[in-house]
Write an enzyme that holds these catalytic residues in place. Structure first.
Site, mmCIF file in Angstrom:
data_model
loop_
_atom_site.group_PDB
_atom_site.id
_atom_site.type_symbol
_atom_site.label_atom_id
_atom_site.label_comp_id
_atom_site.label_asym_id
_atom_site.label_seq_id
_atom_site.Cartn_x
_atom_site.Cartn_y
_atom_site.Cartn_z
ATOM 1 N N HIS A 78 49.826 -11.576 -7.614
ATOM 2 C CA HIS A 78 50.195 -12.073 -6.329
ATOM 3 C C HIS A 78 49.724 -10.837 -5.334
ATOM 4 C CE1 HIS A 78 51.913 -14.121 -2.989
ATOM 5 N NE2 HIS A 78 52.032 -15.028 -3.811
ATOM 6 N N SER A 79 48.718 -10.169 -5.707
ATOM 7 C CA SER A 79 48.179 -9.087 -4.590
ATOM 8 C C SER A 79 47.674 -9.829 -3.479
ATOM 9 C CB SER A 79 47.150 -8.185 -5.284
ATOM 10 O OG SER A 79 47.766 -7.482 -6.324
ATOM 11 N N TYR A 80 48.017 -9.072 -2.413
ATOM 12 C CA TYR A 80 47.440 -9.514 -0.949
ATOM 13 C C TYR A 80 46.269 -8.576 -0.832
ATOM 14 C CZ TYR A 80 51.807 -12.147 0.207
ATOM 15 O OH TYR A 80 52.723 -12.920 0.163
ATOM 16 N N HIS A 134 57.315 -19.735 -7.871
ATOM 17 C CA HIS A 134 57.219 -18.503 -8.709
ATOM 18 C C HIS A 134 58.277 -18.062 -9.646
ATOM 19 C CE1 HIS A 134 53.363 -18.251 -6.294
ATOM 20 N NE2 HIS A 134 53.985 -17.708 -5.414
ATOM 21 N N GLU A 142 45.267 -16.304 -6.335
ATOM 22 C CA GLU A 142 46.041 -16.190 -7.592
ATOM 23 C C GLU A 142 45.577 -17.314 -8.349
ATOM 24 O OE1 GLU A 142 49.971 -17.456 -5.810
ATOM 25 O OE2 GLU A 142 48.985 -16.858 -3.950
ATOM 26 N N ARG A 144 54.507 -23.994 -7.177
ATOM 27 C CA ARG A 144 55.743 -24.675 -6.856
ATOM 28 C C ARG A 144 55.764 -25.601 -7.961
ATOM 29 N NH1 ARG A 144 53.613 -22.899 -2.136
ATOM 30 N NH2 ARG A 144 55.152 -22.138 -0.598
ATOM 31 N N ASP A 174 46.907 -22.248 1.705
ATOM 32 C CA ASP A 174 47.835 -22.192 0.442
ATOM 33 C C ASP A 174 47.771 -23.240 -0.761
ATOM 34 O OD1 ASP A 174 49.877 -21.123 -0.853
ATOM 35 O OD2 ASP A 174 51.441 -21.391 0.265
#
Length: 346
Positions: A176-178, A102, A310, A77, A249
């Site tokens: 940005h893989s989960y 992003h 990330e 951000r 986060d």
């Protein structure tokens, strides 16, 4: 080792990397999106350990979760969707309240990348290239970006990022893989045991914007130096956990004291993922705000279904001193690497 290429929807291609151990990694040229990573559990059964849509059209139509995508120009951000370089102001698209997230709605997660597959005796992979023009999204500089995904027979997936710009600009690339080491979304990540080599994290305000303060992890649910279960943060009533939606986060600054920057373990499957990077830190996001009911490959989405690591510099550096910088000087080479290694607990 080999590479399979499949046409998707008549407009994209999906590249699947195979190593000799049976591990596979599938990547779209659209967004550089990692759609699937198949690795074995302790019983030798292969399962997918990342979140991805069942219907690939959703990557274009419902992109707000950034599943598996390359993020840029700046991951994270940017406060008030603006910054200055050498007293020159730059104004960006605000796509999350007054702020930019992003890279904005037209970030690299929506780019169709040029792909070059490669293979040798030790590895198989793809090189993704993209040119972002001066002024695109409000950012200065014509910038040439290359992202390379490489898979080896020791189940290492290496992500390498390189870029050059003809003007001094802001750049912070990540993926940005989960991840969900249960495999095939059998459970949430609440029982994932995570270790992070970090003694400080970045404080956030109510809008998830960095305040400019680094907070010690001592005696908090943010202390992962000795490892802890993610659910401890989900259940914590501290202000910072609550701000993030009862989870994480947050940007963690690496100490570089341990062999790995992060380790994720899941006891029921026996899977373990280690992460090493030359980045100064990472945002760990535990899908606290992931909406219910999205149709993923193995079932519907729900809260806490994945954890993102990330790796990046901090966009907080655009407004505050003392944070890892995202400024790339004109003519200099941006070069970063993150390695994910998949194995089994001993």
């Amino acid at each position: 080792m080999r590479i399979d290429i499949k046409d998707i929807l008549g407009k994209w291609k999906e590249y699947t990397l195979f190593n000799d151990m049976g591990m596979t990694v599938s990547v779209l040229d659209y967004g550089g999106i990692i759609t699937e990573i198949m690795v074995p559990d302790r019983n030798g059964k292969f399962g997918n350990v990342v979140l991805g849509f069942k219907n690939y059209t959703e990557y274009e139509q419902n992109h707000s979760n950034y599943f598996g995508a390359i993020i840029g120009r700046v991951a994270g951000r940017i406060e008030d969707a603006s910054f200055e370089i050498n007293n020159q102001p730059y104004h960006l698209e605000a796509n999350e309240g007054h702020h930019q997230l992003h890279g904005g709605s037209k970030g690299f997660h929506q780019v169709k990348w040029s792909v070059t597959p490669f293979q040798n005796k030790k590895a198989v992979g793809i090189r993704l290239d993209h040119k972002s023009i001066d002024g695109e999204g409000g950012y200065p500089g014509n910038i040439d970006i290359t992202v390379t995904y490489t898979l080896t027979n020791d189940n290492k997936l290496t992500l390498e990022y390189s870029a050059t710009s003809d003007k001094t600009t802001a750049l912070a690339l990540t993926n940005h893989s989960y991840f969900n080491l249960n495999g095939d979304l059998k459970n949430t990540v609440e029982n994932h045991h995570v270790t992070i080599d970090s003694g400080h994290f970045v404080e956030l305000n109510q809008e998830l914007i960095p305040t400019g303060r680094l907070i010690s992890v001592d005696e908090t649910s943010f202390d992962f130096r000795g490892g802890r279960l993610l659910k401890e943060g989900f259940e914590d009533v501290s202000v910072q956990n609550k701000i993030a939606g009862k989870g994480y986060d947050h940007y963690f600054v690496f100490d570089h004291h341990l062999e790995n920057n992060a380790v994720v373990q899941e006891s029921s499957s026996g899977r373990i993922m280690t992460m090493k990077t030359d980045q100064p830190g990472m945002v760990m996001y535990t899908s606290n705000t992931l909406m219910d009911g999205l149709e993923l490959k193995e079932g519907p989405s729900r809260r806490y279904l994945g954890v993102c690591l990330e790796t990046q510099s901090s966009p907080a550096s655009l407004h505050h001193e003392g944070f890892p910088s995202v400024i790339l000087p004109a003519g200099e080479c941006y070069q970063k690497q993150t390695v994910f290694t998949f194995g089994l607990q001993s």
